[in-house]
Motif scaffolding. Structure first.
Motif, PDB file in Angstrom:
ATOM      1  N   GLU A 166       0.451   0.227   1.704  1.00  0.00           N
ATOM      2  CA  GLU A 166       0.053   1.536   1.183  1.00  0.00           C
ATOM      3  C   GLU A 166       0.968   2.625   1.721  1.00  0.00           C
ATOM      4  N   LEU A 167       1.286   2.569   3.002  1.00  0.00           N
ATOM      5  CA  LEU A 167       2.230   3.527   3.578  1.00  0.00           C
ATOM      6  C   LEU A 167       3.578   3.456   2.870  1.00  0.00           C
ATOM      7  N   THR A 168       4.067   2.249   2.658  1.00  0.00           N
ATOM      8  CA  THR A 168       5.367   2.071   2.009  1.00  0.00           C
ATOM      9  C   THR A 168       5.372   2.688   0.623  1.00  0.00           C
ATOM     10  N   ALA A 169       4.332   2.413  -0.157  1.00  0.00           N
ATOM     11  CA  ALA A 169       4.262   2.941  -1.524  1.00  0.00           C
ATOM     12  C   ALA A 169       4.222   4.456  -1.533  1.00  0.00           C
ATOM     13  N   ARG A 170       3.423   5.046  -0.661  1.00  0.00           N
ATOM     14  CA  ARG A 170       3.291   6.501  -0.657  1.00  0.00           C
ATOM     15  C   ARG A 170       4.552   7.180  -0.127  1.00  0.00           C
ATOM     16  N   LEU A 171       5.199   6.581   0.855  1.00  0.00           N
ATOM     17  CA  LEU A 171       6.445   7.150   1.377  1.00  0.00           C
ATOM     18  C   LEU A 171       7.548   7.075   0.327  1.00  0.00           C
ATOM     19  N   ALA A 172       7.567   6.000  -0.446  1.00  0.00           N
ATOM     20  CA  ALA A 172       8.582   5.860  -1.485  1.00  0.00           C
ATOM     21  C   ALA A 172       8.375   6.869  -2.599  1.00  0.00           C
ATOM     22  N   ALA A 173       7.125   7.244  -2.847  1.00  0.00           N
ATOM     23  CA  ALA A 173       6.817   8.050  -4.023  1.00  0.00           C
ATOM     24  C   ALA A 173       6.901   9.558  -3.793  1.00  0.00           C
ATOM     25  N   THR A 174       6.907  10.007  -2.553  1.00  0.00           N
ATOM     26  CA  THR A 174       6.815  11.444  -2.310  1.00  0.00           C
ATOM     27  C   THR A 174       8.164  12.050  -1.938  1.00  0.00           C
ATOM     28  N   ASP A 175       8.252  13.379  -2.009  1.00  0.00           N
ATOM     29  CA  ASP A 175       9.469  14.087  -1.606  1.00  0.00           C
ATOM     30  C   ASP A 175       9.525  14.254  -0.092  1.00  0.00           C
ATOM     31  N   VAL A 176       8.438  14.785   0.451  1.00  0.00           N
ATOM     32  CA  VAL A 176       8.362  15.147   1.873  1.00  0.00           C
ATOM     33  C   VAL A 176       7.094  14.528   2.438  1.00  0.00           C
ATOM     34  N   ALA A 177       7.155  14.053   3.677  1.00  0.00           N
ATOM     35  CA  ALA A 177       5.971  13.409   4.247  1.00  0.00           C
ATOM     36  C   ALA A 177       5.884  13.654   5.739  1.00  0.00           C
ATOM     37  N   VAL A 178       4.645  13.644   6.223  1.00  0.00           N
ATOM     38  CA  VAL A 178       4.367  13.625   7.659  1.00  0.00           C
ATOM     39  C   VAL A 178       3.370  12.505   7.894  1.00  0.00           C
ATOM     40  N   VAL A 179       3.693  11.626   8.833  1.00  0.00           N
ATOM     41  CA  VAL A 179       2.785  10.538   9.184  1.00  0.00           C
ATOM     42  C   VAL A 179       2.180  10.845  10.546  1.00  0.00           C
ATOM     43  N   MET A 180       0.852  10.946  10.566  1.00  0.00           N
ATOM     44  CA  MET A 180       0.109  11.288  11.779  1.00  0.00           C
ATOM     45  C   MET A 180      -0.337  10.015  12.505  1.00  0.00           C
ATOM     46  N   ARG A 248      30.040   2.116  -1.038  1.00  0.00           N
ATOM     47  CA  ARG A 248      29.531   1.446  -2.216  1.00  0.00           C
ATOM     48  C   ARG A 248      28.198   2.059  -2.616  1.00  0.00           C
ATOM     49  N   GLY A 249      28.064   2.426  -3.872  1.00  0.00           N
ATOM     50  CA  GLY A 249      26.809   2.945  -4.363  1.00  0.00           C
ATOM     51  C   GLY A 249      25.971   1.825  -4.961  1.00  0.00           C
ATOM     52  N   GLU A 250      25.040   2.202  -5.823  1.00  0.00           N
ATOM     53  CA  GLU A 250      24.229   1.199  -6.499  1.00  0.00           C
ATOM     54  C   GLU A 250      23.670   1.783  -7.774  1.00  0.00           C
ATOM     55  N   VAL A 251      23.229   0.896  -8.667  1.00  0.00           N
ATOM     56  CA  VAL A 251      22.542   1.285  -9.894  1.00  0.00           C
ATOM     57  C   VAL A 251      21.134   0.709  -9.839  1.00  0.00           C
ATOM     58  N   VAL A 252      20.156   1.568 -10.046  1.00  0.00           N
ATOM     59  CA  VAL A 252      18.762   1.144 -10.145  1.00  0.00           C
ATOM     60  C   VAL A 252      18.284   1.485 -11.551  1.00  0.00           C
ATOM     61  N   VAL A 253      17.832   0.481 -12.291  1.00  0.00           N
ATOM     62  CA  VAL A 253      17.341   0.701 -13.646  1.00  0.00           C
ATOM     63  C   VAL A 253      15.826   0.826 -13.573  1.00  0.00           C
ATOM     64  N   VAL A 254      15.300   1.968 -14.019  1.00  0.00           N
ATOM     65  CA  VAL A 254      13.866   2.250 -13.869  1.00  0.00           C
ATOM     66  C   VAL A 254      13.238   2.546 -15.223  1.00  0.00           C
ATOM     67  N   GLY A 255      11.941   2.326 -15.304  1.00  0.00           N
ATOM     68  CA  GLY A 255      11.180   2.661 -16.502  1.00  0.00           C
ATOM     69  C   GLY A 255      10.177   3.750 -16.208  1.00  0.00           C
ATOM     70  N   THR A 268       9.273   3.380  -8.438  1.00  0.00           N
ATOM     71  CA  THR A 268      10.155   4.115  -9.357  1.00  0.00           C
ATOM     72  C   THR A 268      10.296   5.569  -8.930  1.00  0.00           C
ATOM     73  N   ARG A 269       9.195   6.188  -8.516  1.00  0.00           N
ATOM     74  CA  ARG A 269       9.274   7.567  -8.025  1.00  0.00           C
ATOM     75  C   ARG A 269      10.263   7.670  -6.867  1.00  0.00           C
TER      76      ARG A 269
END
Length: 502
Positions: A166-180, A248-255, A268-269
């Motif tokens: 759950e932490l991983t998903a929410r951290l991936a999806a947000t712009d800015v975060a603070v974990v308490m 080296r960069g990368e390409v991520v294909v998202v829907g 994806t976010r």
């Protein structure tokens, strides 16, 4: 001052950051209450100590447990509930006696604070006031000397006690975060930051504004030396330096799913937020929020190979590129085009990832009920990339096999006859009463989902924003309940998971 309950926010630790109102309330209170562990030391009391009088009645509320290990018959939760009930009763006795009670709270009383448990039990019985305080989130940002959140960025505050996934998903999806609440949770939080691709940006702040304050890059922090009063911070990305040239960069294909932000997955976010460049059909790019520093490269919907080559060239120059599709990128969308070009020797060293998205078929099926509950086939009726003879042959085969059909790209302004021809072919194998879900613009402002008989399917009502779900011989249509005005209820369509034996 008449008998009253106060929740007093003391700020993050430095006594000079207490508000004037907090000092006033403490000075006038009869009773000062504060929480502590069994060792008896209270951070809240130490912050407010200079404002305590000798004649203050002090109520020390000692937690029975500080970890989830306990022999209480109700477990940790039961032990804490019993403690809060007893503590509230002690405070109520003072209030009933006409005394004013100030409950001290580090930070803000209603922000992950213990005071809220007193508030919920007493505020409906006694006059109450909450004095807000500076939170540890604000203190940490101030100590880092970096903007926390700016413009249209989204700030997410997470307890480190959440499950790692759950932490991983929410951290991936947000712009800015603070974990308490780090402490024992730090190794898990660090892994979540790494899995979400955010570890390099993460900062660590320990005991902000207190003695022993420490800041560091979170990746450099020793997990064995992290106290509970520490936070992880992902600061604002606005004006943050994006690497101009990586090796080296990368390409991520998202829907993007069938419509807007509600259909995006957390993964994806995160990929969209991390990208230096967004490449895609302009209509799909418009679904993605604009972020400072990102470049957007929109194009027509008919130049897939050129778009893929452009994205791979950017990545070869060290850019992180998100190629944006609608729905799921691997279903009649951009993933195939990107991988086809990426298979050329010139792009062999460019990393390419494909992230799943909600398909149009799944979205339409959910709106209608569960028509895809058993075996089904997915076909495109567009003859732009394959001959109609191939489409017709596959339609006959799928219909003869009694599969539910998800028909993509059924028609457009320049293609108006395919739906009628497909209906004729299907009626060779299906009953005229076979249910067909006609779903247009699912998730969008013009959403319209109807269930019609196969014999009544009207090609004039079908365009490129429509998907058709054609039932099998087993697909059922049921009308459930009554309408809001007492009329007929809602129709739902579903295909049983069991298939009858011959």
């Amino acid at each position: 001052m008449s008998a009253k309950l106060y929740g007093v926010g003391l700020g993050p630790g430095d006594p000079s950051l207490m508000t004037v109102r907090a000092v006033e309330v403490i000075a006038e209170a009869d009773v000062v209450a504060y929480h502590s562990a069994r060792h008896g030391r209270s951070i809240a009391r130490s912050i407010a100590e200079r404002h305590l009088r000798p004649d203050h009645i002090e109520e020390r509320l000692v937690y029975p447990v500080t970890t989830e290990t306990t022999d209480h018959p109700g477990g940790y939760r039961g032990a804490m509930e019993e403690f809060y009930e007893e503590a509230a009763a002690r405070l109520a006795a003072h209030l009933d006696a006409g005394r004013t009670v100030a409950v001290l709270a580090e930070g803000d009383p209603l922000f992950y604070g213990s005071y809220m448990h007193m508030h919920k039990r007493l505020a409906d019985r006694y006059e109450t006031e909450v004095v807000p305080g500076v939170t540890s989130v604000s203190a940490a940002a101030a100590r880092l000397g970096a903007p926390l959140v700016e413009g249209e960025e989204v700030l997410t505050i997470l307890p480190g006690t959440l499950p790692e996934e759950e932490l991983t998903a929410r951290l991936a999806a947000t712009d800015v975060a603070v974990v308490m609440k780090l402490g024992r949770t730090f190794p898990k939080v660090r892994r979540a930051l790494e899995s979400s691709g955010r570890l390099d940006d993460a900062r660590y702040v320990e005991r902000a504004t207190m003695a022993g304050e420490r800041t560091a890059a979170l990746a450099d922090v020793d997990a064995d030396d992290v106290p509970y009063f520490a936070v992880a911070v992902l600061p604002s990305k606005v004006d943050a330096e994006r690497p101009a040239a990586r090796e080296r960069g990368e390409v991520v294909v998202v829907g993007t799913g069938p419509a807007g932000p509600l259909w995006l997955t957390p993964e994806t976010r995160g990929a969209l937020a991390a990208a230096d460049d967004l490449v895609g059909y302009t209509t799909y790019l418009d679904r993605v929020p604009r972020r400072p520093g990102q470049r957007r490269h929109g194009s027509d919907n008919r130049v897939e190979s050129e778009r893929a080559e452009f994205a791979l060239d950017l990545a070869r120059r060290g850019r992180r590129v998100a190629v944006v599709s609608g729905g799921d990128p691997g279903v009649f969308a951009m993933a195939t085009a990107v991988l086809e070009v990426a298979s050329q020797p010139a792009y062999a060293d460019v990393p390419v990832r494909v992230l799943p998205g909600v398909t149009a078929a799944n979205a339409a099926a959910a709106r209608a009920g569960a028509p895809l509950g058993h075996d089904y086939a997915t076909l495109s009726l567009s003859d732009r990339l394959k001959p109609w003879e191939v489409i017709a042959e596959r339609l006959r085969a799928a219909a003869a096999a009694d599969l539910v059909l998800a028909l993509y790209n059924p028609g457009s302004r320049s293609r108006t006859w395919q739906v009628g021809k497909a209906r004729e072919l299907l009626l060779e194998h299906r009953s005229p009463d076979t249910p067909v879900v006609v779903a247009r613009d699912v998730g969008g402002a013009g959403e319209r989902v109807r269930i019609v008989r196969l014999a009544d399917l009207d090609p004039a009502e079908v365009d490129m924003r429509t998907i058709l779900l054609v039932g099998s011989s087993q697909t059922q249509v049921v009308r459930r309940g009554e309408g809001a005005d007492g009329g007929v209820g809602e129709e739902v369509v579903w295909t049983p998971r069991r298939y009858p034996e011959e």
